[in-house]
Design a protein around this motif. Structure first.
Motif, mmCIF file in Angstrom:
data_model
loop_
_atom_site.group_PDB
_atom_site.id
_atom_site.type_symbol
_atom_site.label_atom_id
_atom_site.label_comp_id
_atom_site.label_asym_id
_atom_site.label_seq_id
_atom_site.Cartn_x
_atom_site.Cartn_y
_atom_site.Cartn_z
ATOM 1 N N SER A 239 2.986 6.953 2.761
ATOM 2 C CA SER A 239 2.299 5.916 3.860
ATOM 3 C C SER A 239 2.729 4.645 3.046
ATOM 4 N N GLY A 240 2.525 3.417 3.708
ATOM 5 C CA GLY A 240 2.706 2.357 3.081
ATOM 6 C C GLY A 240 3.745 1.517 3.820
ATOM 7 N N LEU A 241 4.190 0.411 3.527
ATOM 8 C CA LEU A 241 5.050 -0.634 4.276
ATOM 9 C C LEU A 241 6.117 -0.820 3.154
ATOM 10 N N ARG B 126 -1.956 15.601 -6.520
ATOM 11 C CA ARG B 126 -2.772 14.471 -6.947
ATOM 12 C C ARG B 126 -1.551 13.165 -6.394
ATOM 13 N N PRO B 127 -2.090 11.991 -5.861
ATOM 14 C CA PRO B 127 -1.006 10.786 -5.633
ATOM 15 C C PRO B 127 -0.358 10.440 -7.108
ATOM 16 N N VAL B 128 0.853 10.214 -7.039
ATOM 17 C CA VAL B 128 1.541 9.747 -8.269
ATOM 18 C C VAL B 128 1.457 8.157 -8.111
ATOM 19 N N LEU B 129 1.553 7.693 -6.705
ATOM 20 C CA LEU B 129 1.448 6.321 -6.348
ATOM 21 C C LEU B 129 0.490 6.237 -5.339
ATOM 22 N N GLN B 130 -0.582 5.176 -5.757
ATOM 23 C CA GLN B 130 -1.422 5.019 -4.553
ATOM 24 C C GLN B 130 -1.897 3.440 -4.458
ATOM 25 N N ALA B 131 -1.747 2.771 -3.292
ATOM 26 C CA ALA B 131 -1.772 1.653 -2.870
ATOM 27 C C ALA B 131 -1.316 0.538 -3.862
ATOM 28 N N CYS B 132 0.162 0.919 -3.920
ATOM 29 C CA CYS B 132 1.134 0.048 -4.768
ATOM 30 C C CYS B 132 1.633 -1.063 -3.810
ATOM 31 N N THR C 97 9.475 7.172 -10.130
ATOM 32 C CA THR C 97 8.939 7.445 -8.549
ATOM 33 C C THR C 97 9.227 6.175 -7.856
ATOM 34 N N LEU C 98 8.439 5.306 -8.383
ATOM 35 C CA LEU C 98 8.585 3.759 -7.508
ATOM 36 C C LEU C 98 10.050 3.342 -7.522
ATOM 37 N N ALA C 99 10.676 3.679 -8.605
ATOM 38 C CA ALA C 99 12.195 3.108 -8.495
ATOM 39 C C ALA C 99 12.767 3.960 -7.460
ATOM 40 N N ASP D 249 0.943 -1.201 0.089
ATOM 41 C CA ASP D 249 -0.017 0.049 -0.110
ATOM 42 C C ASP D 249 0.934 1.195 0.221
ATOM 43 N N ILE D 250 1.940 1.212 -0.923
ATOM 44 C CA ILE D 250 2.704 2.472 -1.005
ATOM 45 C C ILE D 250 1.991 3.598 -1.401
ATOM 46 N N ALA D 251 2.068 4.807 -0.947
ATOM 47 C CA ALA D 251 1.279 6.011 -1.596
ATOM 48 C C ALA D 251 2.530 7.183 -1.642
ATOM 49 N N PHE D 252 2.343 7.844 -2.727
ATOM 50 C CA PHE D 252 3.461 9.080 -2.743
ATOM 51 C C PHE D 252 2.732 10.007 -3.466
ATOM 52 N N ARG D 253 3.085 11.177 -2.979
ATOM 53 C CA ARG D 253 2.752 12.792 -3.262
ATOM 54 C C ARG D 253 3.881 13.567 -3.660
#
Length: 743
Positions: free
Chosen positions: A599-601, A558-564, A586-588, A548-552
């Motif tokens: 947020s997220g683990l 707006r979220p670039v990553l959400q519930a990843c 961004t994920l990388a 559940d990774i999230a990033f803004r």
């Protein structure tokens, strides 16, 4: 040299380590330490060198050192082993190397340091000596009972190079025998031959022990002896001031009493002669203090830069980076020089107040000086405010100029000539108006502060003369106090501009300076993370997990990553593709520890990033960013390839770098370069093509030996032939791979 003893319970704990009966070549067994005794050796070394260490950490270090030793005693394992023990003591170690020709100079100046002795046999374990303090003839080593033993420098040098000297000994003895060299001359001749044969041979000598740049500033300055030098400097200033006051008093006694005495003149001359060596000593102390502060200042800045979060500087341009570099130099140069001068001036002001109280005007005259200092402070405040506005405009113009220079070719190609200088006249006019206002207040400050005091001071003296006739001595004292204060105010005003500039420059770099003290989480030792079973099989659990990774980019964006959610297992080859702006890079960056999710683990071998520490995380997960976020630095090609690996490199590191380069198709590049891997590249060195740079970025990532390699659009600049070769190399060498590409 005094011996510091550890507390009894800690010394007894260290003595639990079993004795190792070994003899260094020419060194007694009790000054040689084994690898299992590194913990006690480092703790003893730190304690006897005056480095503050927490005793609990030392006890833990000693217990673990007595229980185990590294299974593989190669250089990299020893680096980690020693660094682990030093880190637990809150200290830092730096590997260093030298040539045979430099070893004498090294031993004379090194300390505290842990020096590595060659093993007695090829399969033998390495041995170490703990050097507290170097010297020209004698070195101070720590014995295994914690005492300090003086040992001749020549014996230590022989022990450090015993294997190389032994390999040459037979041929040298044969040569000396054939030449008929007398026995008493043979040692000197042998040393000259060794200097010629081994002089340029370099090898790792050991590790320097010191406080880390992240330590509290008070501890660092105390360890460096800066407070003692500062105290001596202030004492020298005070003695110098007393002598100056004494000289004025002697002249006053001779002039104002109405008759001349040779005794007063002789005393005045002696006082002046005394101030000459004193002034030389004060200048030397001031220089040493300035160098010490400058070294500490630069160390913290360099370390602080590495502690900055990438997001703190990602939005800044080349002009702002250059401005910070210039600001650091301003703080160091102007701040130190003007600071010492101002310190002397303020001491003079304090002395002037005391002198005036003993003069004709008494406390009233001293009160006038205090009041005038308040007026000077008020004018200085106006000067400070106008300086702030002027510096802000100056920085804005400088940043704009640098950015325009960086984008010069783009502007020439894309902007119309009529718009090249838009808004420049308005910015320059604003800057000149601020400069004019600053010059006005600066002129007023220089004119009013010292000269106005002369008017006020003489007026106070006249009032005292009219009120009650003073004695000649009181008149002389008052005149001396007035002139003393005038000199101090002149010095303060002349140095005030430098102090203001240094203070404003400090605002530019204080974030970097304070970043050095940011708390770093305790890293999980890499050898405690699962690497597989005894047969080399990878663990069944994923090596990296996201939940559940999230990033803004911005709090309200707006979220670039959400519930990843993602699981990466060892040995996998993943292709991550998608449209531009979809969040791939961004994920990388989050996986590599370059960005932090909101947020997220995020887990690596079931250990979260905060518990493991960013340093340990980034050693196991390595990313080659996109081309515009990756750099070839001015330096050798080897330096650019081995970034992220140990430095200075060992021969095996250089060999690995060359092998990887040839596998990536860079063999022709190495052959074209006159110096090969030692060729200077970057802005002022060898020019590299886009494809060559891309493969160097890939080689740099591969050479770090990480568990997970992330390549962000690293193949876009390669032709089909080099692309196939590069893919084969990456596929073969990367344990686990994530490749980012456009569909």
């Amino acid at each position: 040299m005094s011996v510091r003893t550890l507390p009894a319970h800690l010394a007894s704990l260290f003595n639990m380590v079993g004795d190792v009966a070994m003899h260094g070549d020419g060194l007694a067994a009790d000054v040689c330490w084994s690898a299992a005794e590194i913990g006690p050796a480092v703790a003893y070394l730190a304690h006897n060198s005056g480095l503050p260490i927490p005793l609990d950490a030392a006890e833990i270090s000693a217990l673990e050192a007595a229980a185990s030793a590294p299974s593989a005693l190669h250089s990299e394992a020893l680096d980690r082993w020693i660094d682990t023990h030093a880190s637990r003591l809150g200290l830092e170690v730096e590997p260093f190397q030298s040539t045979y020709a430099e070893v004498n100079q090294l031993l004379s100046s090194a300390g505290p340091a842990l020096l590595r002795l060659p093993p007695p046999t090829r399969e033998g374990e390495p041995r170490f000596i703990a050097l507290v303090k170097g010297g020209v003839r004698w070195l101070h080593l720590i014995a295994r009972d914690g005492s300090i033993r003086p040992v001749r420098r020549d014996r230590v040098r022989q022990a450090l190079w015993a294997d190389a000297i032994g390999a040459q000994q037979a041929s040298i003895d044969q040569m000396l025998g054939k030449a008929g060299i007398a026995a008493e001359r043979r040692p000197r001749v042998q040393q000259a031959i060794l200097q010629e044969v081994l002089g340029s041979t370099a090898r790792p000598n050991g590790w320097l022990l010191r406080m880390p740049p992240s330590a509290h500033l008070w501890r660092q300055t105390r360890q460096a002896g800066l407070w003692g030098m500062g105290g001596r400097l202030v004492g020298g200033y005070l003695v110098q001031m007393v002598l100056n006051i004494g000289a004025w008093w002697m002249i006053g006694q001779s002039v104002l009493t109405g008759y001349f005495e040779w005794g007063w003149l002789l005393g005045w001359v002696l006082v002046l002669l005394t101030t000459i060596p004193l002034q030389a000593w004060v200048n030397l102390t001031q220089s040493e203090l300035a160098i010490g502060i400058g070294v500490l200042f630069k160390q913290r800045l360099l370390f602080g830069v590495m502690q900055l979060d990438p997001e703190e500087i990602r939005h800044q341009g080349a002009g702002q980076f250059l401005g910070r570099v210039l600001a650091s130099d301003t703080v160091e140069q102007l701040g130190l020089a003007s600071g010492f001068i101002s310190l002397l001036a303020f001491l003079q002001l304090a002395a002037a107040v005391l002198i005036l109280t003993a003069g004709a005007g008494g406390w009233l005259h001293a009160g006038l000086l205090v009041l005038w200092v308040g007026v000077t402070v008020s004018l200085s405040w106006f000067h400070w405010r106008r300086s702030q506005a002027w510096v802000a405009a100056y920085r804005e113009m400088t940043n704009d100029l640098v950015e325009r220079m960086v984008g010069h070719r783009t502007r020439l190609a894309q902007e119309e000539r009529s718009h090249w200088h838009d808004m420049e006249d308005q910015a320059l006019d604003h800057y000149l108006r601020l400069q004019h206002k600053l010059d006005q207040i600066e002129s007023q400050l220089k004119a009013v502060a010292p000269r106005g005091w002369m008017v006020v001071g003489v007026g106070g003296l006249v009032y005292a003369l009219l009120s009650a006739p003073p004695t000649p001595s009181q008149i002389a004292i008052s005149l001396g106090g007035i002139l003393f204060a005038y000199q101090a105010l002149t010095t303060i005003v002349l140095g005030f501009k430098s102090i203001v500039n240094a203070r404003l420059a400090w605002e530019e770099i204080q974030t970097i300076f304070h970043a050095a003290t940011r708390a770093q989480p305790v890293s999980v030792p890499l050898n405690r993370l699962p690497n597989g079973d005894a047969n080399g099989a990878l663990p069944p659990a994923p090596i990296l997990t996201t939940r559940d990774i999230a990033f803004r980019y911005h709090a309200q964006g707006r979220p670039v990553l959400q519930a990843c959610n993602l699981e990466i297992f060892g040995g996998e080859r993943l292709l991550l593709e998608g449209p531009s702006g979809g969040g791939k890079s961004t994920l990388a960056a989050i996986l590599a520890g370059l960005r932090a999710p909101q947020s997220g683990l995020l887990l690596l071998h079931n250990v979260d990033q905060q518990s493991m520490g960013l340093a340990a995380w980034r050693e196991r997960v390595v990313m080659a960013p996109q081309f515009h976020e990756n750099y070839i630095l001015t330096g050798t090609l080897a330096f650019n390839l081995l970034m992220g690996r140990r430095w200075p490199p060992q021969p095996q590191d250089i060999a690995d770098a060359e092998t990887v380069c040839r596998e990536l198709g860079l063999g022709e590049l190495l052959e074209r370069m006159p110096a090969g891997l030692q060729q200077m590249v970057g802005e002022s060195g060898w020019q590299l093509s886009h494809g060559e740079r891309s493969r160097i970025f890939i080689a740099r990532a591969l050479l770090q030996g990480a568990e997970l390699l992330i390549l962000d659009e690293s193949f876009g600049a390669l032709d089909p032939q080099n692309l196939e070769r590069t893919l084969q190399c990456v596929w073969r060498r990367a344990p686990t791979l994530i490749t980012i590409a456009h569909p």
